[in-house]
Design an enzyme around this catalytic site. Structure first.
Site, short mmCIF file in Angstrom:
data_model
loop_
_atom_site.label_atom_id
_atom_site.label_comp_id
_atom_site.label_asym_id
_atom_site.label_seq_id
_atom_site.Cartn_x
_atom_site.Cartn_y
_atom_site.Cartn_z
N GLY A 12 -56.26 -39.71 12.80
CA GLY A 12 -55.34 -40.67 12.20
C GLY A 12 -55.61 -42.08 12.68
CB ALA A 13 -58.55 -43.46 14.18
CG ASN A 14 -56.21 -44.38 8.35
OD1 ASN A 14 -55.98 -43.35 8.96
ND2 ASN A 14 -55.41 -44.83 7.39
CB ILE A 29 -50.80 -45.94 17.95
CG1 ILE A 29 -49.46 -46.69 18.03
CG2 ILE A 29 -51.28 -45.53 19.34
CD1 ILE A 29 -48.26 -45.83 18.39
N GLY A 30 -53.55 -45.27 16.39
CA GLY A 30 -54.87 -44.62 16.40
C GLY A 30 -55.99 -45.62 16.23
CB SER A 85 -42.31 -39.20 20.10
OG SER A 85 -41.09 -39.91 20.02
CE1 TYR A 118 -42.94 -38.58 14.83
CE2 TYR A 118 -41.20 -38.92 16.44
CZ TYR A 118 -42.48 -39.17 15.99
OH TYR A 118 -43.30 -40.02 16.71
P1 NAP Z 1 -48.58 -44.65 11.54
O1 NAP Z 1 -48.78 -46.11 11.55
O2 NAP Z 1 -47.68 -44.04 10.51
O3 NAP Z 1 -50.03 -43.97 11.41
C1 NAP Z 1 -50.13 -42.57 11.33
C2 NAP Z 1 -51.58 -42.20 11.15
O4 NAP Z 1 -51.67 -40.77 11.04
C3 NAP Z 1 -52.20 -42.77 9.86
O5 NAP Z 1 -53.54 -43.14 10.12
C4 NAP Z 1 -52.15 -41.60 8.91
O6 NAP Z 1 -53.14 -41.62 7.89
C5 NAP Z 1 -52.46 -40.48 9.90
N1 NAP Z 1 -52.19 -39.16 9.35
C6 NAP Z 1 -51.03 -38.66 8.86
N2 NAP Z 1 -51.23 -37.40 8.44
C7 NAP Z 1 -52.52 -37.09 8.68
C8 NAP Z 1 -53.32 -35.95 8.47
N3 NAP Z 1 -52.84 -34.83 7.91
N4 NAP Z 1 -54.61 -35.97 8.88
C9 NAP Z 1 -55.13 -37.08 9.46
N5 NAP Z 1 -54.43 -38.21 9.66
C10 NAP Z 1 -53.14 -38.20 9.27
O7 NAP Z 1 -48.05 -44.13 12.93
P2 NAP Z 1 -48.19 -44.73 14.43
O8 NAP Z 1 -46.96 -45.44 14.74
O9 NAP Z 1 -49.50 -45.39 14.58
O10 NAP Z 1 -48.14 -43.37 15.24
C11 NAP Z 1 -49.27 -42.84 15.94
C12 NAP Z 1 -48.77 -41.75 16.87
O11 NAP Z 1 -47.80 -42.31 17.78
C13 NAP Z 1 -48.04 -40.62 16.16
O12 NAP Z 1 -48.35 -39.40 16.79
C14 NAP Z 1 -46.57 -40.96 16.35
O13 NAP Z 1 -45.75 -39.82 16.28
C15 NAP Z 1 -46.61 -41.54 17.75
N6 NAP Z 1 -45.46 -42.38 18.10
C16 NAP Z 1 -45.26 -43.57 17.45
C17 NAP Z 1 -44.17 -44.35 17.82
C18 NAP Z 1 -43.91 -45.70 17.18
O14 NAP Z 1 -42.90 -46.35 17.52
N7 NAP Z 1 -44.76 -46.18 16.28
C19 NAP Z 1 -43.29 -43.92 18.81
C20 NAP Z 1 -43.51 -42.70 19.44
C21 NAP Z 1 -44.61 -41.95 19.07
P3 NAP Z 1 -52.83 -42.19 6.39
O15 NAP Z 1 -53.08 -43.67 6.45
O16 NAP Z 1 -53.81 -41.45 5.55
O17 NAP Z 1 -51.40 -41.87 6.07
#
Ligand code: NAP
Length: 226
Positions: free
Chosen positions: A9-11, A14-15, A135, A150
């Site tokens: 999920g690095a596109n 955070i990834g 999380s 979640y």
């Molecule tokens: P985000 O901006 O929504 O990005 C999520 C990423 O996961 C996107 O690249 C998405 O790809 C990818 N993804 C979703 N389903 C997938 C699948 N089946 N296969 C491969 N990739 C997939 O989220 P983020 O905030 O960066 O979160 C990253 C991590 O941090 C997650 O595990 C999240 O639970 C955790 N986290 C985030 C927060 C926060 O405040 N942001 C807090 C606590 C924990 P697409 O572009 O294709 O949808």
């Protein structure tokens, strides 16, 4: 030696920032996304050794193909970052179980199946690290009724973290769960801390030395209650 690091999920979010920082530090990054074009576009914006690959963690066929076609003899770091469904719109008693199932399939089983598929390559590393991006919403100690899909998926991911850590400890592979904090991404929404800070919390567990902690749950290098 240059580490070979796989990030799911690095596109974006955070990834992407984790991939960016790893590449800047000189590591070889396999930047994966469920849409190859998005992976390629993200990789093109980074400096360093970054390879774009298709990987949908919810699709067993995609995971199997990814592991088969990975042209490296080892993987040193796996960051299980991909996640979906921060379901602020529902509560446990009336939760749409279809949504819960999807969250489990990506957030729990996705990390599980990618780890299983890459384990032979992680075992080939002298310093294997698996970081499950979790999380505090998955902490049983502070569990409420909100974000049920979640929260349950992250609590289960934490359980998986402990189990894998216990199993792989003897082989020198460290497995930890990390909360990045509230981060201003598409998932976190506006108001959270900068994505670089969230990524730093993840990279702390990536960079642990041999003999470092395993089977833990951390934010910014400090233990969180389960
Ligand atoms: P985000 O901006 O929504 O990005 C999520 C990423 O996961 C996107 O690249 C998405 O790809 C990818 N993804 C979703 N389903 C997938 C699948 N089946 N296969 C491969 N990739 C997939 O989220 P983020 O905030 O960066 O979160 C990253 C991590 O941090 C997650 O595990 C999240 O639970 C955790 N986290 C985030 C927060 C926060 O405040 N942001 C807090 C606590 C924990 P697409 O572009 O294709 O949808």
């Amino acid at each position: 030696m240059t580490r070979i690091c796989v990030v799911t999920g690095a596109n974006r979010g955070i990834g992407l920032e984790v991939a960016r920082q790893l590449a800047l530090a000189g590591d070889t990054v396999v930047l994966t996304a469920r849409d190859l074009r998005k992976a390629e576009k993200a990789a093109a914006g980074l400096h360093g050794a970054v390879q774009a690959r298709q990987l949908d963690v919810s699709d067993p066929g995609s995971v199997e193909r990814f592991a088969r076609e990975l042209a490296h003899e080892r993987v040193d770091v796996l960051v299980n970052n991909a996640a979906i469904h921060y379901d602020t719109w529902q509560r446990a008693s009336g939760a749409d179980l279809g949504v819960v199932q999807e969250a489990l399939d990506t957030n729990l089983l996705g990390a599980w199946r990618v780890t299983q598929a890459l384990l032979p390559l992680l075992r080939a590393s002298e310093h294997g690290r698996v970081v499950n991006v979790s999380s505090e919403a998955g902490s049983l100690a502070s569990m409420g009724a909100g974000t049920p899909a979640y929260a349950v998926s992250k609590a289960a991911l934490n359980a998986l973290t402990k189990m894998l850590a216990a199993e792989l400890r003897g082989e020198g592979i460290l497995v930890n769960a990390v909360c990045p904090g509230w981060v201003a991404t598409d998932m976190g929404g506006p108001g959270g801390r900068p994505v670089a800070d969230g990524a730093k919390s993840v990279l702390w567990a990536v960079d642990l030395p041999d003999g470092g902690p395993t089977g833990g749950f951390f934010r910014d290098g400090r233990a969180l209650p389960w």
